[in-house]
Scaffold this active site. Sequence first.
Site, mmCIF file in Angstrom:
data_model
loop_
_atom_site.group_PDB
_atom_site.id
_atom_site.type_symbol
_atom_site.label_atom_id
_atom_site.label_comp_id
_atom_site.label_asym_id
_atom_site.label_seq_id
_atom_site.Cartn_x
_atom_site.Cartn_y
_atom_site.Cartn_z
ATOM 1 N N GLU A 63 2.437 6.774 -22.948
ATOM 2 C CA GLU A 63 1.412 7.428 -23.289
ATOM 3 C C GLU A 63 1.226 8.074 -25.194
ATOM 4 O O GLU A 63 2.298 8.163 -25.254
ATOM 5 C CB GLU A 63 2.555 8.837 -23.012
ATOM 6 N N ASP A 269 18.680 4.445 -15.558
ATOM 7 C CA ASP A 269 18.366 3.929 -14.115
ATOM 8 C C ASP A 269 16.882 4.928 -14.366
ATOM 9 O O ASP A 269 16.943 6.444 -14.656
ATOM 10 C CB ASP A 269 19.500 5.038 -13.095
ATOM 11 N N HIS A 360 -4.232 14.675 -28.674
ATOM 12 C CA HIS A 360 -4.151 13.420 -27.433
ATOM 13 C C HIS A 360 -5.873 13.122 -27.150
ATOM 14 O O HIS A 360 -5.995 11.748 -27.618
ATOM 15 C CB HIS A 360 -4.921 14.207 -26.034
HETATM 16 P P1 NAP Z 1 27.465 -0.623 -12.253
HETATM 17 O O1 NAP Z 1 26.452 -1.897 -13.345
HETATM 18 O O2 NAP Z 1 27.358 -0.999 -10.867
HETATM 19 O O3 NAP Z 1 29.198 -0.327 -12.926
HETATM 20 C C1 NAP Z 1 29.487 -0.173 -13.975
HETATM 21 C C2 NAP Z 1 30.740 -1.590 -14.375
HETATM 22 O O4 NAP Z 1 31.000 -1.179 -15.790
HETATM 23 C C3 NAP Z 1 31.817 -1.340 -13.760
HETATM 24 O O5 NAP Z 1 31.801 -2.772 -13.086
HETATM 25 C C4 NAP Z 1 32.856 -0.963 -14.490
HETATM 26 O O6 NAP Z 1 34.468 -1.403 -14.057
HETATM 27 C C5 NAP Z 1 31.633 -1.542 -16.024
HETATM 28 N N1 NAP Z 1 33.010 -1.414 -17.276
HETATM 29 C C6 NAP Z 1 33.292 -2.465 -18.027
HETATM 30 N N2 NAP Z 1 33.614 -1.053 -19.432
HETATM 31 C C7 NAP Z 1 33.357 0.060 -18.744
HETATM 32 C C8 NAP Z 1 33.421 1.563 -19.135
HETATM 33 N N3 NAP Z 1 33.625 1.283 -20.761
HETATM 34 N N4 NAP Z 1 33.500 2.074 -18.341
HETATM 35 C C9 NAP Z 1 32.563 2.360 -17.175
HETATM 36 N N5 NAP Z 1 32.443 1.102 -16.990
HETATM 37 C C10 NAP Z 1 32.914 0.130 -17.769
HETATM 38 O O7 NAP Z 1 26.581 0.555 -12.925
HETATM 39 P P2 NAP Z 1 27.243 1.846 -13.228
HETATM 40 O O8 NAP Z 1 27.352 2.610 -14.243
HETATM 41 O O9 NAP Z 1 28.126 1.922 -11.801
HETATM 42 O O10 NAP Z 1 25.898 2.091 -11.644
HETATM 43 C C11 NAP Z 1 24.679 2.107 -12.662
HETATM 44 C C12 NAP Z 1 23.192 1.418 -11.351
HETATM 45 O O11 NAP Z 1 23.599 1.892 -9.951
HETATM 46 C C13 NAP Z 1 22.341 1.628 -11.401
HETATM 47 O O12 NAP Z 1 21.938 -0.134 -11.958
HETATM 48 C C14 NAP Z 1 21.663 2.061 -10.869
HETATM 49 O O13 NAP Z 1 20.307 1.924 -10.218
HETATM 50 C C15 NAP Z 1 22.455 1.974 -9.204
HETATM 51 N N6 NAP Z 1 22.360 3.123 -8.451
HETATM 52 C C16 NAP Z 1 23.706 2.949 -7.097
HETATM 53 C C17 NAP Z 1 22.958 4.195 -6.632
HETATM 54 C C18 NAP Z 1 24.560 4.452 -5.444
HETATM 55 O O14 NAP Z 1 23.995 4.838 -4.890
HETATM 56 N N7 NAP Z 1 24.774 3.134 -5.474
HETATM 57 C C19 NAP Z 1 22.832 5.324 -6.823
HETATM 58 C C20 NAP Z 1 21.612 5.617 -7.762
HETATM 59 C C21 NAP Z 1 21.417 4.226 -8.254
HETATM 60 P P3 NAP Z 1 35.259 -0.681 -13.125
HETATM 61 O O15 NAP Z 1 34.440 -0.306 -12.578
HETATM 62 O O16 NAP Z 1 35.915 -1.621 -12.671
HETATM 63 O O17 NAP Z 1 35.948 0.550 -14.201
#
Ligand code: NAP
Length: 373
Positions: A63, A269, A360
């Site tokens: 944009e 996301d 724009h």
């Molecule tokens: P993730 O990459 O699945 O999990 C985050 C990872 O980072 C975990 O393994 C966590 O370990 C680790 N970690 C390391 N240091 C950390 C810190 N300081 N703080 C927090 N975590 C740390 O990402 P997410 O944030 O849980 O999920 C985001 C993803 O989910 C995006 O790609 C999004 O698009 C997708 N998504 C999923 C759903 C669903 O319902 N499943 C819905 C919408 C979007 P620990 O867990 O052991 O702490």
Amino acid sequence: MLRLATQATLSRLSQPVEQPEQYRGQIENLIGVIRVPLGIAGPLAVNGHFASGVFYVPLATTEGTLVLAVTRGAEVMTAAGGPTVYASDQQVTRAPLFVFQSGAAARSAATWVVENYALLRSAAESTTRHGRLLWIEPTVLGRRLVLEFTYQTGDACGQNMVTFATDAVCQWLRERSPFDDVEFFTIESNISHDKKATNLTHVHRRGRRVNADITIPREKVLRGFRTAPEGMARVTREGTYGCVVSGVVGAQAQFANVLAALFVATGQDVATVAECGTGLTIVEVTEDGDLHASVTIPNLMVGTVGGGTRLAGQQECLELMGCAGAGCAGKLAEIAGAAILAGELALVASLASNTFAQAHAAFGRPPRPGAQR
Ligand code: NAP
């Protein structure tokens, strides 16, 4: 196969993907990488609890005018010392639904959950090192029971984290009475407002609540925005009436614009803009004739670890703001809040000075061949 099926030439998309292994867990059926232009807005002074200093904000967008607008807002705010910003901790919800045979069964299951909370919490937290279950709020709807799980997710955005933790609890529950007898179960009832703007947005946080505000001296408004504080306050007030009449959740000018561009740049996301892109912008004239402006973003979902933040270019955008890795999610949220305020002020100013269409026309389209800019 795609060429044969579609007759598209795909000359760019058929280029080999660099390091395809980095996309594992981020996408399926990978065929290529779409390039989105990246611009830098700023410098932007921020006086935050986590973010303090002058930042350059990466925005990926197609944009025209957006980067320019945020830069203009940032310039005027920085000349006035920068906004004060505060981002709360991150709270992320998941809200499974259980349908029982009767309202009495749903109510007694709700009581059971409250009494056995400690057991549920350990089942949830067994799946994650950083996630913390803060509480479970049961809501009975006839013979239906919704359990809203609220977690702190550290520096991750946390949707996977809260899904895996809640799934572990639900599996554990469904092996036990009274949950072993449910007629229907789903891990998400739609009450968590995951990727949806709802009326709960302003009372039930999903993400961080971010507030940013600034007072800009009158002469800096006149010089920087080429319009008066009164006009900017009036435009905002009239726009709020329009939001009320049209049923907008909150009242603001363009949160989604700044967020979508920042989210693409930093590997967030992007679809969470649906829930994050709502809030409230207030622009007022102070008793001294200066401008006071604030934004409240009630649900800002950002992470600096996990999800798409792992990808190389997105990591560099986070590094640019000193936000790569653990310990930086609050800082990123505050920079986002300040950038949103910059975007709001610039847009309100262009409406107040009646230069919105002109801007724009000049920057929001490719120039016609031979035309002068
Ligand atoms: P993730 O990459 O699945 O999990 C985050 C990872 O980072 C975990 O393994 C966590 O370990 C680790 N970690 C390391 N240091 C950390 C810190 N300081 N703080 C927090 N975590 C740390 O990402 P997410 O944030 O849980 O999920 C985001 C993803 O989910 C995006 O790609 C999004 O698009 C997708 N998504 C999923 C759903 C669903 O319902 N499943 C819905 C919408 C979007 P620990 O867990 O052991 O702490």
